[in-house]
Design a protein around this motif. Structure first.
Motif, PDB file in Angstrom:
ATOM      1  N   SER A   1     -81.841  40.385  11.454  1.00  0.00           N
ATOM      2  CA  SER A   1     -80.917  41.519  11.446  1.00  0.00           C
ATOM      3  C   SER A   1     -81.163  42.492  12.591  1.00  0.00           C
ATOM      4  O   SER A   1     -80.298  43.306  12.901  1.00  0.00           O
ATOM      5  CB  SER A   1     -80.994  42.270  10.110  1.00  0.00           C
ATOM      6  OG  SER A   1     -82.231  42.942   9.986  1.00  0.00           O
ATOM      7  N   SER A  55     -77.861  40.292   5.175  1.00  0.00           N
ATOM      8  CA  SER A  55     -79.022  39.997   5.995  1.00  0.00           C
ATOM      9  C   SER A  55     -79.977  39.056   5.285  1.00  0.00           C
ATOM     10  O   SER A  55     -80.286  39.243   4.108  1.00  0.00           O
ATOM     11  CB  SER A  55     -79.758  41.290   6.359  1.00  0.00           C
ATOM     12  OG  SER A  55     -80.954  41.001   7.057  1.00  0.00           O
ATOM     13  N   THR A  70     -75.906  37.934   9.102  1.00  0.00           N
ATOM     14  CA  THR A  70     -76.850  37.664  10.188  1.00  0.00           C
ATOM     15  C   THR A  70     -77.141  36.175  10.344  1.00  0.00           C
ATOM     16  O   THR A  70     -77.779  35.769  11.316  1.00  0.00           O
ATOM     17  CB  THR A  70     -78.186  38.384   9.936  1.00  0.00           C
ATOM     18  OG1 THR A  70     -78.791  37.844   8.740  1.00  0.00           O
ATOM     19  CG2 THR A  70     -77.993  39.880   9.780  1.00  0.00           C
TER      20      THR A  70
END
Length: 211
Positions: free
Chosen positions: A33, A27, A136
């Protein structure tokens, strides 16, 4: 060059996996995220890895890490979500992008940065015995999903962990992340993370003021 629909690839893969299997999610920040956690926690037991040595300055790094931790603590997910925050070592980023500093956003500088973070993510996932890995990064309209997935599939060959291709901006993923950020009151930064993107954002702002 044929355009690849990575969302369709992900949809097909999610039909095949055993629910409750393990996933390492790299992330970049809480806002990015948010949607990915909402989406993938239906399928996986997720460990979030916060490893972003590109972020400048160090105070920004830990602020984003704290927001990630808060989000995970407040989200209601089907399967549990754990968090690993790597220590801040910005020298790793500067070494990786040496010679590419002045190329600008969406350039080879960013490619090298994606590669650095994904390589570390594979190392952590392998060490922990986690089945799958994704990031992400592809949720952002400013990130090159083709590069991200190409790097992931290339690095995958050197590790036991399987890479999940993705393009999380599809299915209005980016729009959903904005709504979730508002819901949880998340801090949303106005630059990608590195000192170069920060300076570029400042220059764009100045140019808009003069226009």
């Amino acid at each position: 060059m044929e355009k690849i629909n990575y969302q369709k690839i992900l949809d097909k893969k999610l039909e095949e996996i055993d629910r409750g299997d393990s996933l390492l999610l790299h992330s970049c920040c809480g806002p990015c995220s948010s949607y990915v956690l909402e989406y993938l926690s239906q399928y996986f037991k997720i460990t979030v890895l916060f490893y972003n040595p590109n972020i400048y300055p160090s105070e920004e790094y830990y602020r984003r890490a704290e927001e990630e931790e808060r989000l995970i603590g407040e989200m209601d997910t089907r399967y549990p979500v754990d968090l690993i925050v790597e220590p801040y070592h910005s020298d790793e980023f500067y070494k990786a992008v040496k010679g590419y500093e002045d190329l600008g956003e969406k350039s080879q500088r960013c490619y090298k940065c994606y590669e650095l973070r994904l390589k570390k993510s594979f190392e952590v996932a392998d060490k922990l015995g986690i089945s799958y890995l994704t990031t992400t990064l592809s949720i952002s309209p400013h990130k090159n999903a083709n590069w991200i997935n190409e790097i992931g599939k290339r690095l995958e060959k050197n590790y036991k962990t399987a890479f999940l291709c993705s393009d999380f901006k599809k299915k209005d993923g980016y729009k959903r992340s904005i709504k979730l950020s508002k819901k949880y009151g998340l801090y949303r930064q106005d630059y990608c993370g590195c000192v170069y993107s920060k300076n570029e954002a400042i220059e764009r702002s100045r140019a808009n003021e003069k226009a």
